[in-house]
Design a protein around this motif. Structure first.
Motif, PDB file in Angstrom:
ATOM      1  N   ARG A 132       0.867  -1.179   0.000  1.00 47.02           N
ATOM      2  CA  ARG A 132       0.000   0.000   0.000  1.00 47.02           C
ATOM      3  C   ARG A 132       0.900   1.224   0.000  1.00 47.02           C
ATOM      4  NH1 ARG A 132      -3.507  -3.365  -1.159  1.00 47.02           N
ATOM      5  NH2 ARG A 132      -4.985  -4.188   0.322  1.00 47.02           N
ATOM      6  N   TRP A 133       0.724   2.104  -0.997  1.00 47.45           N
ATOM      7  CA  TRP A 133       1.586   3.257  -1.178  1.00 47.45           C
ATOM      8  C   TRP A 133       0.761   4.537  -0.986  1.00 47.45           C
ATOM      9  CZ3 TRP A 133       6.520   2.585  -4.093  1.00 47.45           C
ATOM     10  CH2 TRP A 133       6.839   1.243  -4.289  1.00 47.45           C
ATOM     11  N   SER A 134       1.286   5.499  -0.231  1.00 46.23           N
ATOM     12  CA  SER A 134       0.606   6.782  -0.073  1.00 46.23           C
ATOM     13  C   SER A 134       1.638   7.914  -0.118  1.00 46.23           C
ATOM     14  CB  SER A 134      -0.200   6.819   1.225  1.00 46.23           C
ATOM     15  OG  SER A 134       0.652   6.699   2.343  1.00 46.23           O
ATOM     16  N   LEU A 135       1.170   9.078  -0.557  1.00 47.03           N
ATOM     17  CA  LEU A 135       2.044  10.237  -0.707  1.00 47.03           C
ATOM     18  C   LEU A 135       1.415  11.433  -0.014  1.00 47.03           C
ATOM     19  CD1 LEU A 135       4.675  11.153  -2.264  1.00 47.03           C
ATOM     20  CD2 LEU A 135       3.132  12.083  -3.978  1.00 47.03           C
ATOM     21  N   GLU A 136       2.218  12.139   0.779  1.00 45.97           N
ATOM     22  CA  GLU A 136       1.777  13.366   1.442  1.00 45.97           C
ATOM     23  C   GLU A 136       2.719  14.483   0.992  1.00 45.97           C
ATOM     24  OE1 GLU A 136       1.806  15.405   5.867  1.00 45.97           O
ATOM     25  OE2 GLU A 136       1.949  13.238   5.703  1.00 45.97           O
ATOM     26  N   VAL A 137       2.139  15.578   0.521  1.00 46.72           N
ATOM     27  CA  VAL A 137       2.918  16.735   0.093  1.00 46.72           C
ATOM     28  C   VAL A 137       2.495  17.924   0.936  1.00 46.72           C
ATOM     29  CG1 VAL A 137       3.493  18.279  -1.828  1.00 46.72           C
ATOM     30  CG2 VAL A 137       3.044  15.849  -2.270  1.00 46.72           C
ATOM     31  N   GLN A 138       3.456  18.530   1.628  1.00 51.03           N
ATOM     32  CA  GLN A 138       3.211  19.759   2.372  1.00 51.03           C
ATOM     33  C   GLN A 138       3.827  20.896   1.572  1.00 51.03           C
ATOM     34  OE1 GLN A 138       5.068  18.622   6.090  1.00 51.03           O
ATOM     35  NE2 GLN A 138       3.065  18.285   7.020  1.00 51.03           N
ATOM     36  N   ASN A 139       2.982  21.806   1.117  1.00 48.54           N
ATOM     37  CA  ASN A 139       3.422  22.904   0.272  1.00 48.54           C
ATOM     38  C   ASN A 139       3.205  24.222   1.010  1.00 48.54           C
ATOM     39  OD1 ASN A 139       4.047  24.649  -1.782  1.00 48.54           O
ATOM     40  ND2 ASN A 139       2.214  24.236  -2.994  1.00 48.54           N
ATOM     41  N   ALA A 140       4.279  24.849   1.443  1.00 49.34           N
ATOM     42  CA  ALA A 140       4.207  26.123   2.154  1.00 49.34           C
ATOM     43  C   ALA A 140       4.406  27.309   1.206  1.00 49.34           C
ATOM     44  CB  ALA A 140       5.258  26.157   3.262  1.00 49.34           C
ATOM     45  N   SER A 141       4.380  27.058  -0.085  1.00 49.10           N
ATOM     46  CA  SER A 141       4.589  28.119  -1.063  1.00 49.10           C
ATOM     47  C   SER A 141       3.450  29.129  -1.023  1.00 49.10           C
ATOM     48  CB  SER A 141       4.669  27.521  -2.473  1.00 49.10           C
ATOM     49  OG  SER A 141       4.731  28.550  -3.440  1.00 49.10           O
ATOM     50  N   THR A 142       3.809  30.391  -1.208  1.00 51.85           N
ATOM     51  CA  THR A 142       2.801  31.441  -1.362  1.00 51.85           C
ATOM     52  C   THR A 142       2.626  31.814  -2.831  1.00 51.85           C
ATOM     53  OG1 THR A 142       4.472  33.163  -1.046  1.00 51.85           O
ATOM     54  CG2 THR A 142       3.291  32.393   0.933  1.00 51.85           C
ATOM     55  N   VAL A 143       3.379  31.125  -3.698  1.00 44.79           N
ATOM     56  CA  VAL A 143       3.372  31.441  -5.123  1.00 44.79           C
ATOM     57  C   VAL A 143       2.854  30.271  -5.964  1.00 44.79           C
ATOM     58  CG1 VAL A 143       4.830  32.101  -7.083  1.00 44.79           C
ATOM     59  CG2 VAL A 143       5.294  33.044  -4.808  1.00 44.79           C
ATOM     60  N   PHE A 144       3.273  29.043  -5.634  1.00 44.70           N
ATOM     61  CA  PHE A 144       2.971  27.880  -6.454  1.00 44.70           C
ATOM     62  C   PHE A 144       1.970  26.949  -5.784  1.00 44.70           C
ATOM     63  CE2 PHE A 144       7.114  29.232  -7.921  1.00 44.70           C
ATOM     64  CZ  PHE A 144       7.018  29.100  -9.294  1.00 44.70           C
ATOM     65  N   GLY A 145       1.036  26.447  -6.574  1.00 50.85           N
ATOM     66  CA  GLY A 145       0.112  25.425  -6.108  1.00 50.85           C
ATOM     67  C   GLY A 145       0.487  24.082  -6.708  1.00 50.85           C
ATOM     68  N   LEU A 146       0.200  23.003  -5.993  1.00 56.05           N
ATOM     69  CA  LEU A 146       0.465  21.656  -6.503  1.00 56.05           C
ATOM     70  C   LEU A 146      -0.561  21.345  -7.583  1.00 56.05           C
ATOM     71  CD1 LEU A 146       2.037  18.979  -6.281  1.00 56.05           C
ATOM     72  CD2 LEU A 146       0.405  18.290  -4.507  1.00 56.05           C
ATOM     73  N   ALA A 147      -0.091  21.009  -8.773  1.00 63.70           N
ATOM     74  CA  ALA A 147      -0.976  20.781  -9.908  1.00 63.70           C
ATOM     75  C   ALA A 147      -1.099  19.307 -10.279  1.00 63.70           C
ATOM     76  CB  ALA A 147      -0.473  21.560 -11.121  1.00 63.70           C
ATOM     77  N   GLU A 148      -0.022  18.527 -10.076  1.00 63.80           N
ATOM     78  CA  GLU A 148      -0.050  17.130 -10.525  1.00 63.80           C
ATOM     79  C   GLU A 148       0.916  16.302  -9.692  1.00 63.80           C
ATOM     80  OE1 GLU A 148       0.204  15.077 -14.840  1.00 63.80           O
ATOM     81  OE2 GLU A 148       1.985  16.224 -14.301  1.00 63.80           O
ATOM     82  N   THR A 149       0.517  15.075  -9.389  1.00 65.40           N
ATOM     83  CA  THR A 149       1.413  14.135  -8.717  1.00 65.40           C
ATOM     84  C   THR A 149       1.486  12.853  -9.520  1.00 65.40           C
ATOM     85  OG1 THR A 149      -0.342  13.151  -7.366  1.00 65.40           O
ATOM     86  CG2 THR A 149       0.817  15.013  -6.422  1.00 65.40           C
ATOM     87  N   LYS A 150       2.654  12.246  -9.529  1.00 65.27           N
ATOM     88  CA  LYS A 150       2.852  10.909 -10.093  1.00 65.27           C
ATOM     89  C   LYS A 150       3.464  10.073  -8.985  1.00 65.27           C
ATOM     90  CE  LYS A 150       3.673  12.447 -14.823  1.00 65.27           C
ATOM     91  NZ  LYS A 150       4.652  12.483 -15.928  1.00 65.27           N
TER      92      LYS A 150
END
Length: 166
Positions: A132-150
Motif C-alpha cells: 500500500r503506497w501513499s504520498l503526502e505533500v506539504q506545500n508552504a509556497s505562497t506562489v505555487f500550487g500543486l498541480a499534478e502528482t505521479k
C-alpha cells in the motif's frame, strides 16, 4: 474488521547501496538517500522472483510533482517540477513497526522559495501481502500550487511480456 500485520514476516534492511522492504509476497528495493530512494526493483516472490520493476540504473524514479502559478492577468503560467532526485535539505527514512517505511524529503525548493515543500512517501504491507503506497505533500509556497502528482512513478518497468500485471 480489525487488521492484523505479521511484523515478524516484514523487514527493513539497510545495505550499502539499497533499502529493502519485504514480506512473503513482495520484495521492494529502494536506492540509498543519495539516489533519492528511487524504486530500483519490485519482485513478486510468489511468482518465482518475477520483477515488476527492475531499474537499478541512476535516475530511477519514485515520485514526481508539478507545481504551477497562474501569475498576474495576461502573464503566462509559470511552473516547476520536483522529483525524488531534486536537491533538498534533509532526506530520511522512518521505519514502521509493521515493517513498512516512510521516506521523507524536507526542504525542497521552488523558484524563489527555499525549503517550501516536504514530501512523505509511505509504503506499507497489507495482511494479504500486497503493498500500500501513499504520498503526502506539504506545500508552504505562497506562489505555487500543486498541480499534478505521479506516485508511485516507475520510469523503467519490465519488458513487454514480462510481469504484465502490476
Amino acid at each position: 474488521m480489525k487488521s492484523v500485520v505479521l511484523g515478524s514476516l516484514l523487514s527493513l534492511a539497510c545495505a550499502a547501496f539499497a533499502l529493502t522492504l519485504e514480506n512473503p509476497s513482495l520484495r521492494l528495493v529502494f536506492a540509498e538517500a543519495e539516489g533519492g530512494y528511487a524504486v530500483e526493483r519490485i519482485e513478486n516472490r510468489l511468482a518465482g522472483g518475477t520483477d515488476f520493476v527492475n531499474s537499478p540504473a541512476k535516475g530511477a524514479s519514485f515520485w514526481e510533482l508539478a507545481f504551477w502559478n497562474e501569475g498576474a492577468p495576461g502573464d503566462a503560467k509559470a511552473g516547476a517540477r520536483l522529483t525524488n532526485l531534486s536537491p533538498c535539505r534533509v532526506k530520511s527514512v522512518e521505519r514502521h513497526a509493521d515493517g513498512g517505511a516512510t521516506f521523507i524529503w524536507r526542504g525542497l525548493d521552488l523558484p524563489g522559495e527555499k525549503g517550501a515543500v516536504t514530501v512523505r512517501a509511505t509504503v506499507r504491507f497489507a495482511v494479504d501481502g500486497a503493498s500500500r503506497w501513499s504520498l503526502e505533500v506539504q506545500n508552504a509556497s505562497t506562489v505555487f500550487g500543486l498541480a499534478e502528482t505521479k506516485y508511485p512513478y516507475f520510469s523503467h518497468d519490465s519488458k513487454s511480456g514480462e510481469a504484465d500485471v502490476l
